[in-house]
Write a protein that holds these residues in place. Sequence first.
Motif, PDB file in Angstrom:
ATOM      1  N   THR A   1       0.814  -1.214   0.000  1.00 33.93           N
ATOM      2  CA  THR A   1       0.000   0.000   0.000  1.00 33.93           C
ATOM      3  C   THR A   1       0.851   1.270   0.000  1.00 33.93           C
ATOM      4  N   ARG A   2       2.108   1.101   0.309  1.00 35.80           N
ATOM      5  CA  ARG A   2       2.978   2.275   0.359  1.00 35.80           C
ATOM      6  C   ARG A   2       3.253   2.826  -1.040  1.00 35.80           C
ATOM      7  N   GLN A   3       3.454   4.127  -1.107  1.00 33.11           N
ATOM      8  CA  GLN A   3       3.804   4.782  -2.369  1.00 33.11           C
ATOM      9  C   GLN A   3       5.106   5.528  -2.144  1.00 33.11           C
TER      10      GLN A   3
ATOM     11  N   GLY B   1      11.572  -1.368   5.420  1.00 29.61           N
ATOM     12  CA  GLY B   1      10.984  -0.059   5.742  1.00 29.61           C
ATOM     13  C   GLY B   1       9.610  -0.119   6.375  1.00 29.61           C
ATOM     14  N   LEU B   2       9.258  -1.251   6.990  1.00 29.29           N
ATOM     15  CA  LEU B   2       7.932  -1.331   7.624  1.00 29.29           C
ATOM     16  C   LEU B   2       8.084  -0.910   9.080  1.00 29.29           C
TER      17      LEU B   2
ATOM     18  N   VAL C   1       2.490  12.225   2.613  1.00 30.35           N
ATOM     19  CA  VAL C   1       1.252  11.410   2.594  1.00 30.35           C
ATOM     20  C   VAL C   1       1.370  10.264   1.598  1.00 30.35           C
ATOM     21  N   CYS C   2       2.459   9.509   1.771  1.00 27.95           N
ATOM     22  CA  CYS C   2       2.774   8.492   0.770  1.00 27.95           C
ATOM     23  C   CYS C   2       2.424   7.090   1.254  1.00 27.95           C
TER      24      CYS C   2
ATOM     25  N   SER D   1      -0.974   2.069   4.819  1.00 28.44           N
ATOM     26  CA  SER D   1      -0.423   0.715   4.944  1.00 28.44           C
ATOM     27  C   SER D   1      -0.813   0.089   6.288  1.00 28.44           C
ATOM     28  N   LEU D   2      -0.969   0.919   7.335  1.00 26.00           N
ATOM     29  CA  LEU D   2      -1.457   0.418   8.622  1.00 26.00           C
ATOM     30  C   LEU D   2      -2.940   0.064   8.527  1.00 26.00           C
TER      31      LEU D   2
END
Lengths: 416, 416, 416, 416
Positions: B49-51, B82-83, B172-173, B178-179
């Motif tokens: 979900t991350r951008q 990077g989580l 706001v990426c 993602s959470l």
Amino acid sequence: MDVIALRREFHRYPELGFREFRTAGRVVEILTSLGYAVQWGFEVMEESTRQDVPADAEIDAAYQEAAGAGVPAHVLEKMRRGLTGVVAVLRGKREGPVLAFRFDMDALPVEESRDADHLPAREEFRSQIAGRMHACAHDGHTAIGLALAHHLAGGDFAGTLKLIFQPAEEGVCGGALSLIEKGVADDVDRMFCLHLMANMQVGEVYASTRYLASAKMIAEFFGTPAHAGGAPQKGNNALLGAASALLAMHALPPYPGQETRVNVGTLTAGTAQNIIPAYALMSLETRAKSREVNDDLVRRVEQIMQGSAQMYGLRYAMRTTGEATTYEADPALVELVQEEAHLAGFKDIHACYDSSVSEDGPFFIRHVQQRGGQGSFISVGTGMEEAHHTTRFDICEEVLPLAVELLRRLAVRILR
Amino acid sequence: MDVIALRREFHRYPELGFREFRTAGRVVEILTSLGYAVQWGFEVMEESTRQDVPADAEIDAAYQEAAGAGVPAHVLEKMRRGLTGVVAVLRGKREGPVLAFRFDMDALPVEESRDADHLPAREEFRSQIAGRMHACAHDGHTAIGLALAHHLAGGDFAGTLKLIFQPAEEGVCGGALSLIEKGVADDVDRMFCLHLMANMQVGEVYASTRYLASAKMIAEFFGTPAHAGGAPQKGNNALLGAASALLAMHALPPYPGQETRVNVGTLTAGTAQNIIPAYALMSLETRAKSREVNDDLVRRVEQIMQGSAQMYGLRYAMRTTGEATTYEADPALVELVQEEAHLAGFKDIHACYDSSVSEDGPFFIRHVQQRGGQGSFISVGTGMEEAHHTTRFDICEEVLPLAVELLRRLAVRILR
Amino acid sequence: MDVIALRREFHRYPELGFREFRTAGRVVEILTSLGYAVQWGFEVMEESTRQDVPADAEIDAAYQEAAGAGVPAHVLEKMRRGLTGVVAVLRGKREGPVLAFRFDMDALPVEESRDADHLPAREEFRSQIAGRMHACAHDGHTAIGLALAHHLAGGDFAGTLKLIFQPAEEGVCGGALSLIEKGVADDVDRMFCLHLMANMQVGEVYASTRYLASAKMIAEFFGTPAHAGGAPQKGNNALLGAASALLAMHALPPYPGQETRVNVGTLTAGTAQNIIPAYALMSLETRAKSREVNDDLVRRVEQIMQGSAQMYGLRYAMRTTGEATTYEADPALVELVQEEAHLAGFKDIHACYDSSVSEDGPFFIRHVQQRGGQGSFISVGTGMEEAHHTTRFDICEEVLPLAVELLRRLAVRILR
Amino acid sequence: MDVIALRREFHRYPELGFREFRTAGRVVEILTSLGYAVQWGFEVMEESTRQDVPADAEIDAAYQEAAGAGVPAHVLEKMRRGLTGVVAVLRGKREGPVLAFRFDMDALPVEESRDADHLPAREEFRSQIAGRMHACAHDGHTAIGLALAHHLAGGDFAGTLKLIFQPAEEGVCGGALSLIEKGVADDVDRMFCLHLMANMQVGEVYASTRYLASAKMIAEFFGTPAHAGGAPQKGNNALLGAASALLAMHALPPYPGQETRVNVGTLTAGTAQNIIPAYALMSLETRAKSREVNDDLVRRVEQIMQGSAQMYGLRYAMRTTGEATTYEADPALVELVQEEAHLAGFKDIHACYDSSVSEDGPFFIRHVQQRGGQGSFISVGTGMEEAHHTTRFDICEEVLPLAVELLRRLAVRILR
């Protein structure tokens, strides 16, 4: 000495301007072995005259690359800081004039084609370095210079032969000027430069070449950052300034008969999507047939920078990073080249080619002429269609011995 | 637990989005020691979900930095790639609703001031990392969250407390998304986000905050290179395309009452002065009060990309790298926040602040509301004048215990 | 006196600003017959205060048109040179305050629709003049003013009633200012302006209206002509200057919360295809909620003119041709209007409407307030969807008696 | 017949393209009196081939002007609708080829200088018509043609002499094409055009002239109007479209060796300051040495129109209003002109002049060549410095008899 084998060797290991350590090392090695008096590095280049010099880290990386490839330390040391020029001198057995030829050695940041019909790929001498390529035939020039050195190695001529292997012709950022400033052309009586040309046939030659005057510049805008959502009105937008400026620069009017050009080649601006860009950096160039018109273009570019800065509440700065000049070939040499080209086997011989690019070779010729000598810049066709600086650029290698023969004949004729 | 000392600790070691390994490690350590059930890394974040995710090399470098600073391997491992989110849950002693607070942890690529009158410089807790800074108070947010955890650690309440420590709010990426996508807000009944605000006094609080909808985009033009002197007419100039496009984007009309914004924040184009630029990359953003108008701006931006590509014979591509949404706070919560703020000692209490920036906290609130819950985003004044994201941004630290007390009171009130 | 019939009469013969001879003549006629003390033309307008005045020939043509339509010479003569304002005064039977209402009379250069569902077409009171139309309801305003005069004609009130019929509201080019400068509002204690509004329902009313501050400007570039084929480099291109400038003006950043606007409404440049354009003329406007921000926009527009002139080697000139200001309504009047609106039969009553257009009525109110009086600008819904200034604009005529009743009640209340 | 007196007569009464009624009337009168077979008006021009024809009202006004100046009705009638060409034929006494000369008659919309050192002012033959001027020497061309007719009037030659007096050369909008389409050049074996040139000395002559190919175009954008304050986002701004387009057109790259030109000569857009401009009209031109490159420029201009329309949500339209072609002079004629120029008294004689402007004379020559004939376009110096199309343009009148003598000698040589 096989000029084609030499060209392929150089083709494999292309090096960018002021970083031609491996190439120059090989040139030093061969010329020394042929009995020439060879000087290089700080002995032949004035460091301060260079413009647009790469960062130390880039120079060092290339230096280490060359060291790793076996270039001897004593050769490399003189070239530290990117002074990669080489000058070889051979005195003849009799008194006579000083004749110089210039050859350039640098490559380009272009990725070479892997197409099966691209000769270097098919014959396996494609660039071994990702993102770098001899896409302007300087590998051929260097090979021609060495083959010429081989043919004339005995010194059975009158006067002095001087072979100048120049770094950093691309970008006209001072490769020639730093050699000239050190004095390597001060005693030259006759001066030739040469370029292999796509879009001319093998057998086609121009005894002289006119190039465009050019200026290369860095132009910067300095504004004020601001939050693009919360307070955009507090920003002074350097990127808008650059956009207005570059459109206006490209819209500068043509000067009749002057082949004027303006190109903003790169732009980098801003830091993040949500910040009004406070900084913009452009690199650009102008060209024209005459120095005066080129100077006028530079003046108008600066006028646009001033105005665009004013429009958006910015400051600006501009500096020159490279320049190319013009010259007029000496008719006596032009005639002589035409005669010898005929004898060397060229079939389609012309007096003058009007190029629409720029070169720093003319600085050598202008310098020699100002001291009473003569010069010309010869263009030799290579019979290929792919344009210079493109990923599929190549040359018909049969032109290489032909070009060597022309230069050899010119040397014998002048140094007789 | 000293909220001010904690804030200063985080202030010293700012970390950029999706690279908050050291910060998250410390958050895990403290929450675990306080008896919370803590999950982090891949347990609480959906990777896809991350951008606008940083390059692997950048994530790895931050990872190694955190390892070197002593973050235990078993903590770090879950955060690979990077989580860097952390979620702590504490069940109360009685049945009751699920109450969640969100705190963001990431810093900014800003160089912190060394001015003597800048508190972090004077008190020696200035950023220890060149070019990175907590210039948006997320250090304070993280410290507030941990102090709140400390106050409520006994679990002497009805229902469940959930503390969400989010990475990558800036840009706001996808830090929030993602959470949410992983389900961490699925069971939440009441949701609060909080931001410390410059330009509001200490003691000033807004029970809710409206943010602008926003889209962050990458837009590219692909043209054709050509020699700028020899054959400029064969080029298709991507930089001219970008210049025309960005001027047109900034000239998009204002939408009445919508606080519309367009900003092309960065542009990179071209390879060299003597080559017609064949590539240009812009990063840009749009904002508006309503999602519909923001969507309309995105549509018009794409229309401009299409048209500008057509003008100059280019291809183009566009993709979204971040987005922020809008929400409306629940009046019942707004009233409740106002009441507790009064009791907590705030002096200047308001219902709603209309922000002209964007946040991804509203994604949490909207998600909770869509499942039948309630939410609000609280703005708390810090009594400083320097704007967010600037080199001298700071907060009056006395606001920290005040904010902790407000959140504590809200928790006690809701979980009773 | 039938307010609807009057409106239709005015609708048939729309007249542009400073050319409302026929309309003003009819207003003088009716008000005189009702017993009011009527002054008009040079008696009530200061000629020099007007901006953007039409050419003499256009004023004369309108003058002749009115003469041909039967407006008496003694009425017309005072209005020569376009002084088409009318002020009627009626003293009441008792002492009391001075109450003024302003009505505007000018029409627009719009061609009226012939669609069968457009009421003026169906009912055959469509504009009789090609290319001109009452597309902003000023026909209704004028009719309301006259109907109000009729209702109050007996003078059975305390104080003084002043009815101001203003020319040239469109373009805010001095219609109001020239009346104010002559002193017609100097003695006013209570001042109302009124506008009929599309997109509000019949029965909907706003007791006050905020308008945007605005400046209207003419901006010119002066360059150098040159033959576009033979010597384009000798030209200084005023059209390129205007193009760069207008893009930059439209790209001026939004000011948060200020509803800022910039519009370059017209551009005329150049003389022929083969001549470098040596002249360009733009008309443009800025708007903002506050006068200060509007002034800032004007400053930035001039900065852009300067910078763009510098870019292209041009001279520039700028002048203001119109302006609109802001005001704040007096709460006492706002409350009073709301009360009387309720009694008059309005169903949907509000305190304040935030308009995103501009008006010169606020100059009257601000003038009265500066001398210790009070004022407000009332917006009255007309229940139509077509936007102002469009070819199908219209009003639900049932609003006309409703508006008359509101104003009558206000007069009776204030003058009691 | 005094060629200087004739020139001064025409100079006094300049007439614009397709409105040369008085000039053509005088040409008809003189040629008829000299015994030539004269045809004019619809007899020699195809009406439909003209482009960019003036409005009927403008043609009629010029027609009435000429009638008032005494041009006989029977002469004028054939020229109704602006067909102002004249063709005179004289058959020699023996068989031989057909030799044609073309002379153009139209003037320019330029206000002539009143400076005391401007010969027409000092000698009192300055333009009698405000805003119109013979600023391109066509008055001289017409006088030369009539003087030549006088010298050859006896017909003592072999073959046929054809003198073509053409309207509307300026703007290359079909003056030549409408004559050619009617067939007046179908039987021509040798064709000469001539132009008097500033910036060449008296006595200087070029036996041929190369002109640039050119296209003249009208380009329109159609958008959507909207209130600039109330709903700017509902507009589609045609003026922004035009600004982006014209900047991109001027930024089209130069084609090496092609002397490419693009000029947007005029722009008119918008209706009022407070309305988003819904319409923009540009007139523009392209030029290049070759027709193919000029065609490519036209294609790119249209591509820019398409793209800019797309960017701003507009429609566009383009049409050609004029065009000029290229030709190559026949070497035999060039040699012949050089020989006769020498005999006629010219001192500085050249083979070919590369002009950077455009002409429609080449259409005649190309037409004749395509049918097997030969042609050339002669340039004759006038020894003045003021550029064509400027307010102080003039010619040294001594060139007039010199040019007549050159043409006379050519006629005698060819028709022998």
